[in-house]
Design a protein around this motif. Sequence first.
Motif, short mmCIF file in Angstrom:
data_model
loop_
_atom_site.label_atom_id
_atom_site.label_comp_id
_atom_site.label_asym_id
_atom_site.label_seq_id
_atom_site.Cartn_x
_atom_site.Cartn_y
_atom_site.Cartn_z
N ALA A 16 49.28 57.68 -37.34
CA ALA A 16 49.21 58.88 -36.49
C ALA A 16 49.76 58.57 -35.10
CB ALA A 16 47.76 59.33 -36.36
N TYR A 30 53.44 61.42 -37.34
CA TYR A 30 53.23 60.14 -38.04
C TYR A 30 54.47 59.29 -37.84
CZ TYR A 30 49.59 62.94 -40.12
OH TYR A 30 48.51 63.76 -40.28
N GLU A 166 47.06 64.49 -37.05
CA GLU A 166 45.69 64.08 -36.73
C GLU A 166 45.44 64.56 -35.30
OE1 GLU A 166 44.24 62.58 -39.44
OE2 GLU A 166 46.25 62.92 -40.24
N LYS A 167 44.20 64.90 -35.02
CA LYS A 167 43.87 65.35 -33.65
C LYS A 167 43.82 64.14 -32.73
CE LYS A 167 41.27 69.58 -33.03
NZ LYS A 167 42.15 70.34 -33.88
N GLU A 360 44.79 54.71 -34.87
CA GLU A 360 44.61 54.10 -36.19
C GLU A 360 45.14 52.67 -36.18
OE1 GLU A 360 45.13 58.15 -38.83
OE2 GLU A 360 46.86 56.84 -38.64
N ARG A 397 49.38 57.57 -47.35
CA ARG A 397 50.01 58.63 -46.54
C ARG A 397 51.54 58.50 -46.61
NH1 ARG A 397 48.18 58.14 -40.68
NH2 ARG A 397 46.39 59.49 -41.07
#
Length: 429
Positions: A16, A30, A166-167, A360, A397
Amino acid sequence: MNLTVTDVRLTPILVADPPLLNTQGVHQPYTPRLIVEVETADGITGVGETYGDTKYLELARPFARKLVGREVTDLNGLFAVADEVAVDRSRVSGQVDVGGLRGVQTADKLRLSVVSGFEVACLDALGKALGLPVHALLGGKVRDAVEYSAYLFYKWAAHPDGVRAEKDDWAAAVDPAGVVEQARRFKETYGFTSFKLKGGVFPPDEEIAAVRALAEAFPGHPLRLDPNGAWSVETSLRVARELGDVLEYLEDPTLGTAGMAEVAARTGVPLATNMCVTTFAEIKEAFTRDAVQVVLSDHHYWGGLRNTRQLAAICSTFGVGVSMHSNTHLGISLAAMTHVASTVPDLHHACDSHYPWQSEDVLTERLTFEAGRVAVPDGPGLGVELDRTRLAELHRRWLDDDGSHRDRDDAAAMRIAEPGWVTPEVPRW
Ligand SMILES: O=C([O-])[C@@H](O)[C@@H](O)[C@H](O)[C@@H](O)C(=O)[O-]
Ligand SMILES: [Mg+2]
């Protein structure tokens, strides 16, 4: 002790990334990275990390096959292995590569970016086998902690509506007040005392105002501005005149050694680069013309930790400063940067790191910044541990991606918000 490589695992992942702006566009939600694992006959695993775009993967795969059967101690041999790996001509260009903003893209530089992932993995395995930290394998640390600077970005509150992302919990920063707020959070959370603003996003006067606001909010703190070569020589000189009293250095104000040399000749503000000196071949001209005063090394594209030390030695010989560039990276690379930076005597500027932007990671424990510094790990190898569950999730992902995130493309991300956007011509201002 059997240090023969018996297996090499390559795991491309998508991580992310917040909507950070630069002169070419905006980060995609991403971004690709490649995690390298090297296993020895004794069952020791070393880890490394490098760029994960297709052009790197297509070199890393044949490279990995050639590594099996070699010794993890054979670090010099990695360059010979790399030379045997063919680079597709279409991958090579004299231009600044799309999104990466890291200077020319030669076949050798692509190979070195892959070598670095394997070199770090071999050093990690060797360190674990010997019970020694990587810095000891590089000749020993000369400091116990490495200083980093806050890497400020103009930023949207979120990726465009409708885009899967993703936030992140960082506010928008599109003006001086937003930039100062972001800097305040960086300082409070991580203790950074120097600030770099990624520029080339808004017209120079707006970025001058943002740096002025930073200088007012954080008097005496070293400040840097990096428009990634977006300005003409004259604009660079004007910015240097207006911010000369508060800048530690200007980073790549204009593109190319000739332009940088002209700016350097006409200002007292030091110039740093991660764009016009990114290969050993570019050093001679840039140093002879006194085009740059600080080289921002990056162990990924300079070919690893030992090459970074060679670069530092050359810089020191010529009285050029050295520090470190960063692009989106995870904890394995931050650990690697920290080990090598701890062994470089003449490191007079805080290093860059995107790490705080990456929520992440693939480690069981994230690296932390205390008072703006990362403590040099003293455990065996890099001193980090891979979280296999997390690695598998981020790889999933990547597998599930339709291909739109497997090659970083900041202009494509910008087109979602601004249809018709193309990478701006330089100089942009
Ligand atoms: O991630 C970014 O947007 C940066 O602009 C990156 O692409 C550059 O390589 C880099 O951080 C720099 O210092 O030029
Ligand atoms: Mg830069």
